[in-house]
Design an enzyme around this catalytic site. Structure first.
Site, mmCIF file in Angstrom:
data_model
loop_
_atom_site.group_PDB
_atom_site.id
_atom_site.type_symbol
_atom_site.label_atom_id
_atom_site.label_comp_id
_atom_site.label_asym_id
_atom_site.label_seq_id
_atom_site.Cartn_x
_atom_site.Cartn_y
_atom_site.Cartn_z
ATOM 1 N N HIS A 19 -23.093 0.441 -21.022
ATOM 2 C CA HIS A 19 -22.106 0.920 -21.987
ATOM 3 C C HIS A 19 -20.691 0.530 -21.567
ATOM 4 O O HIS A 19 -20.193 1.012 -20.556
ATOM 5 C CB HIS A 19 -22.226 2.453 -22.064
ATOM 6 C CG HIS A 19 -21.367 3.085 -23.101
ATOM 7 N ND1 HIS A 19 -20.437 4.050 -22.810
ATOM 8 C CD2 HIS A 19 -21.303 2.908 -24.444
ATOM 9 C CE1 HIS A 19 -19.849 4.450 -23.919
ATOM 10 N NE2 HIS A 19 -20.355 3.763 -24.927
ATOM 11 N N GLU A 47 -23.225 -3.470 -23.821
ATOM 12 C CA GLU A 47 -22.588 -2.944 -25.031
ATOM 13 C C GLU A 47 -21.095 -3.119 -24.879
ATOM 14 O O GLU A 47 -20.530 -2.884 -23.800
ATOM 15 C CB GLU A 47 -22.917 -1.451 -25.197
ATOM 16 C CG GLU A 47 -22.463 -0.853 -26.525
ATOM 17 C CD GLU A 47 -21.098 -0.202 -26.543
ATOM 18 O OE1 GLU A 47 -20.646 0.201 -27.628
ATOM 19 O OE2 GLU A 47 -20.446 -0.089 -25.462
ATOM 20 N N ASP A 49 -17.128 -3.101 -27.377
ATOM 21 C CA ASP A 49 -16.492 -2.716 -28.640
ATOM 22 C C ASP A 49 -15.487 -3.791 -29.040
ATOM 23 O O ASP A 49 -14.724 -4.257 -28.191
ATOM 24 C CB ASP A 49 -15.752 -1.383 -28.458
ATOM 25 C CG ASP A 49 -16.644 -0.328 -27.831
ATOM 26 O OD1 ASP A 49 -17.513 0.201 -28.534
ATOM 27 O OD2 ASP A 49 -16.487 -0.066 -26.617
ATOM 28 N N HIS A 62 -12.067 -0.561 -26.787
ATOM 29 C CA HIS A 62 -12.711 0.603 -27.406
ATOM 30 C C HIS A 62 -11.773 1.378 -28.330
ATOM 31 O O HIS A 62 -12.066 1.600 -29.491
ATOM 32 C CB HIS A 62 -13.277 1.553 -26.343
ATOM 33 C CG HIS A 62 -13.900 2.766 -26.950
ATOM 34 N ND1 HIS A 62 -13.190 3.930 -27.212
ATOM 35 C CD2 HIS A 62 -15.154 2.994 -27.403
ATOM 36 C CE1 HIS A 62 -13.982 4.806 -27.784
ATOM 37 N NE2 HIS A 62 -15.183 4.273 -27.921
ATOM 38 N N GLU A 121 -20.424 -3.810 -30.747
ATOM 39 C CA GLU A 121 -20.095 -2.698 -31.647
ATOM 40 C C GLU A 121 -18.793 -2.990 -32.381
ATOM 41 O O GLU A 121 -17.730 -3.096 -31.761
ATOM 42 C CB GLU A 121 -19.983 -1.369 -30.883
ATOM 43 C CG GLU A 121 -19.815 -0.239 -31.885
ATOM 44 C CD GLU A 121 -19.389 1.082 -31.283
ATOM 45 O OE1 GLU A 121 -19.631 1.346 -30.089
ATOM 46 O OE2 GLU A 121 -18.776 1.858 -32.048
HETATM 47 O O1 G3P Z 1 -23.007 2.199 -28.966
HETATM 48 C C1 G3P Z 1 -22.924 3.473 -28.512
HETATM 49 C C2 G3P Z 1 -21.517 3.911 -28.223
HETATM 50 O O2 G3P Z 1 -20.790 2.851 -27.711
HETATM 51 C C3 G3P Z 1 -20.811 4.471 -29.431
HETATM 52 O O3 G3P Z 1 -19.701 5.221 -29.103
HETATM 53 O O4 G3P Z 1 -17.313 5.607 -28.786
HETATM 54 O O5 G3P Z 1 -18.670 4.773 -26.899
HETATM 55 O O6 G3P Z 1 -18.139 3.277 -28.805
HETATM 56 P P1 G3P Z 1 -18.403 4.689 -28.367
HETATM 57 MG MG MG Z 2 -19.198 1.490 -28.224
#
Ligand code: G3P
Ligand code: MG
Length: 263
Positions: A19, A47, A49, A62, A121
């Site tokens: 993450h 993962e 963003d 993020h 994401e």
């Molecule tokens: O993909 C799961 C997670 O990344 C979603 O929440 O706020 O950490 O981007 P966040």
């Molecule tokens: Mg995320």
């Protein structure tokens, strides 16, 4: 490198997904955190963003604003990618990471793309919205340029964005992120039917056994975030989930692989 499949093979352990990279030990969403994930044995996926810059480059960040994780202020959309590159994205985490910068999606895919899968994401921004469809198009162009369409999942809390990705790239794999406030009382199959998403992603406290059953009934995978402690791994594995999204993905690999407390 094997192509990404939303569900692990029957009987295999859940995928381990880093993450924002190994964000427990390096500044989130930086090359340092991504390299740490790529170097860790058994981490399947990263993962990250993404948002859009003023010059329509896809940047990895993020928050809606720069303040928490960089030396910048305001939104990514207000800056060019070159301007964003100048901000320090490592010092806030620890002085030893001074000099880390906010990478572009292209930099990440080119830098650590040789043996990882990616969960990209797509962050929609209702405060500073780019022209409709532009972020999805730029993300797809970037992934295609790097020849990585078969190793990427495109996810979002904004299901219009993933439906758009699916129509622009019918062979792509997409993930519907669940938000209790917006999405209650729907089940995973509802999102599958509406958007074509192959993966349902929710927070640890949002997961219910009925979600897993409903998702699997229509062939959807279930990934859960953020799982960092062994007792949570036990609970999640007993529910039969397909992916574990963790800030310390490197540490949970041996716990999962040892079969610790598997049902
Ligand atoms: O993909 C799961 C997670 O990344 C979603 O929440 O706020 O950490 O981007 P966040
Ligand atoms: Mg995320």
């Amino acid at each position: 490198m094997r192509p990404f499949r939303p569900r692990p093979e029957s009987g295999a352990t859940p995928y381990v997904i880093a993450h924002r990279g190994i964000s427990a030990k390096a500044p989130e969403n930086t090359l340092a955190a991504f390299r740490m994930a790529a170097d860790a044995r058994g981490v399947d996926m990263i993962e990250l963003d993404v948002r859009l810059t003023r010059d329509e480059e896809v940047i990895v960040l993020h928050d809606r604003t720069l303040q928490r994780t960089t030396t910048g202020n305001g939104t990514a959309r207000a800056y060019s990618s070159a301007e964003l590159h100048a901000f320090d994205a490592g010092s806030w985490f620890h002085p030893s990471f001074k000099g880390e910068h906010m990478p572009t999606l292209r930099e990440v895919l080119a830098g650590v793309g040789d043996h990882m899968w990616f969960d990209v994401e797509i962050k929609s921004d209702w405060m500073h919205r780019e022209p409709p469809g532009l972020l999805e198009r730029r993300v797809l162009e970037t992934v295609r340029e790097q020849n990585l369409m078969d190793r990427v999942m495109f996810s979002s809390f904004d299901h219009r964005l993933i439906a758009n990705v699916k129509s622009l790239a019918p062979g792509s794999v997409t993930g519907a992120l669940y938000n209790l406030y917006w999405d209650f009382p729907h089940s995973p199959s509802y999102f599958h039917e509406r958007t074509g998403a192959e993966v349902f992603v929710c927070a640890r406290h949002e997961l219910r056994r009925s979600f897993v059953e409903d998702a699997h009934r229509v062939g959807m995978a279930v990934y859960v975030y953020t799982i960092d402690i062994p007792s949570d791994i036990q609970a999640m594995m007993s529910m039969g989930i397909d992916g574990i999204i963790s800030n310390a993905a490197d540490d949970i690999v041996p716990i999962i692989q040892s079969g610790w407390n598997r049902p």
